[in-house]
Write an enzyme that holds these catalytic residues in place. Structure first.
Site, PDB file in Angstrom:
ATOM      1  N   GLU A 163     -41.981  27.035  -0.362  1.00  7.44           N
ATOM      2  CA  GLU A 163     -41.368  26.757   0.935  1.00  7.44           C
ATOM      3  C   GLU A 163     -40.046  27.497   1.015  1.00  7.44           C
ATOM      4  O   GLU A 163     -39.247  27.448   0.073  1.00  7.44           O
ATOM      5  CB  GLU A 163     -41.105  25.257   1.140  1.00  7.44           C
ATOM      6  N   GLU A 198     -43.494  18.254  -3.946  1.00  9.13           N
ATOM      7  CA  GLU A 198     -42.128  17.791  -4.221  1.00  9.13           C
ATOM      8  C   GLU A 198     -42.020  16.439  -4.945  1.00  9.13           C
ATOM      9  O   GLU A 198     -41.580  15.436  -4.361  1.00  9.13           O
ATOM     10  CB  GLU A 198     -41.322  17.744  -2.918  1.00  9.13           C
TER      11      GLU A 198
END
Length: 339
Positions: free
Chosen positions: A271, A158
């Protein structure tokens, strides 16, 4: 009576596992989180107290469910205490013990430096953490694992708080360094701004949209996929047990799916997750059905999260102390290939 029958049918639909219409996607698994913990404590912390690697044995539960990919999170700074320096042998030994043991079981492992594209909170591309330092880290890691075809290289978790152009340049430097070692392993490439699928086209809060920049990133072997994350609560952060609507799972993926097809690229949903309730069940199932229906551009998915230190965390798939499955495992079962 008609209304009563309708209500009964609706309740049955909410609590009956979905039927599997197509073959499971190639990659189905979970993100195992615990080795990256402790970053807010005096760093690097104490192993076994502040952070710990999952055991190889713990992956047997997920393998028995039909999962085949374990994403293992760790910290760049622990593995390479000095930028440009050697990898720490003790920390590397812990990582290798998990990776070697897990892949020996027939599972694949996705390496996940869980660093948000920063080193000691300084983002890649700053003078203190140049692109060359990130490339050096991946060169060293690739040399360790390149001979294991069951290991995949996730560049970083991320990216955030940096220009998208900067992240794209860093990603390209890492890919080039990996391939220069002779490694042919699959590489997963996240986008900027927490790599949200639903925010791939955003142009307000994280800079130039990923949709305009990340398509420029290239792998000379053409053996890379984009890694995006997606949650279904109001702000897409995955911090609430509530999901926006039963349809939100597919809704938040459609535009990114179209982008992949337009650009002839593929992706991994690295995710996803939702709280144990009927609305989130429908949202998650809808998302997974969307992935399967678009298997030409989607390679698979990973649930967030597993690992030994989550306790009663609402997204943890770790079985209970008495061996019972978490409710969300039932949702995933139709999308898994049973051994």
């Amino acid at each position: 009576m008609k209304h009563t029958l309708t209500l009964v049918a609706t309740l049955l639909a909410l609590h009956t596992p979905p039927t599997q219409a197509t073959e499971p996607l190639p990659w189905r698994g979970i993100s195992l989180s615990s080795a990256e913990w402790g970053e807010k404590l005096p760093f690097p912390g104490t192993y076994g107290k502040d952070y710990v690697y999952p055991s190889v044995a713990s992956t047997a539960y997920y393998q028995a469910q039909g999962m085949n990919l374990m994403r293992i999170a760790f910290r760049w700074e622990r593995l390479q205490p000095v930028l440009g320096g050697e990898l720490d042998p003790t920390e590397l030994g812990r990582l290798r013990e998990f990776v070697d043991g897990t892949t020996a079981r027939g599972l694949h492992v996705l390496l996940d430096p869980h660093n948000y594209a920063a080193y000691k909170d300084v983002h890649i591309g700053k003078p203190e953490v140049p692109f060359a330092a990130f490339a050096d880290f991946w060169r060293r890691l690739a040399l360790v694992f390149k001979d294991n075809p069951r290991v995949q290289f996730g560049l970083v978790n991320e990216p955030r708080n940096m220009p998208t152009e900067t992240w794209a340049q860093a990603a390209q430097a890492a890919i080039d360094a990996i391939r220069a070692t002779g490694a042919t392993n699959l590489i997963t490439v996240p986008g900027n701004g927490y790599t949200g699928a639903w925010s791939w086209f955003e142009s307000t809060w994280y800079g130039t949209p990923n949709a305009q920049v990340m398509g420029r990133v290239r792998d000379p072997l053409d053996h890379m996929v984009y890694e995006v994350h997606q949650y279904f609560d109001k702000d897409g952060s995955g911090t609430s047990t509530d999901c926006v609507s039963p349809e939100i799972g597919a809704e938040r993926l459609r535009r990114f799916t179209a982008w992949l097809r337009e650009h002839k690229r593929r992706a991994l949903l690295g995710e996803l997750g939702g709280g144990a309730n009927a609305v989130c069940e429908q949202a998650v199932v809808g998302a997974l059905k969307h992935l399967q229906a678009n298997a030409d551009v989607w390679t698979g998915w990973l649930w967030w999260a597993g690992g030994p230190t989550w306790g009663d965390y609402f997204l943890s798939l770790e079985p209970t102390a008495d061996g019972r499955d978490k409710p969300q495992m039932r949702w995933l079962a139709p999308f898994l290939k049973q051994p």
